[in-house]
Write a protein that holds these residues in place. Structure first.
Motif: not given
Length: 121
Positions: A86-90, A95-99
């Motif tokens: 699944i897409s990496d989460i930063i 805050n969390k960001y989905k690529i």
């Protein structure tokens, strides 16, 4: 004509920041996709606010709030460029960001990832 060496900027102590990437892979087992345990690792790179042009590059562009661009020397993943994950989460600045999209500027030695802030984090 001189070019900006983006790789050098990404490594520069003046511009780089540390952020955490959570990567979740998976595998097929008896016909079902099973997620593996997520792994976390730190990356240093340059982080900028996504421009209107960059936001429009992703399908959900008209609905997005809090889009950021993460430049790194390490490949980042979306679901589409790695079908077994699944897409990496930063995680950056609480805050969390989905690529959502990765632009692999491999010829120049870096990756550009457009990510959107995940609500509720």
């Amino acid at each position: 004509m001189s070019r900006v060496n983006v790789k050098r900027v990404i490594l520069s102590p003046r511009f780089k920041q540390i952020y955490t990437v959570t990567r979740t892979g998976g595998h097929f087992e008896k016909g079902k996709f099973v997620l593996d345990a997520p792994s976390k690792f730190n990356i240093s790179g340059v982080i900028t606010v996504a421009s209107a042009k960059e936001v429009n590059m992703i399908p959900e562009g008209d609905k997005i709030n809090g889009a950021m661009v993460f430049y790194s020397l390490v490949p980042l993943h979306t679901t589409t460029n790695n079908p077994n994950a699944i897409s990496d989460i930063i995680e950056w600045q609480n805050n969390k960001y989905k690529i959502m999209q990765v632009n692999p500027w491999i010829d120049y030695g870096y990756y550009q990832a457009i990510a959107v802030r995940m609500e509720g984090y």
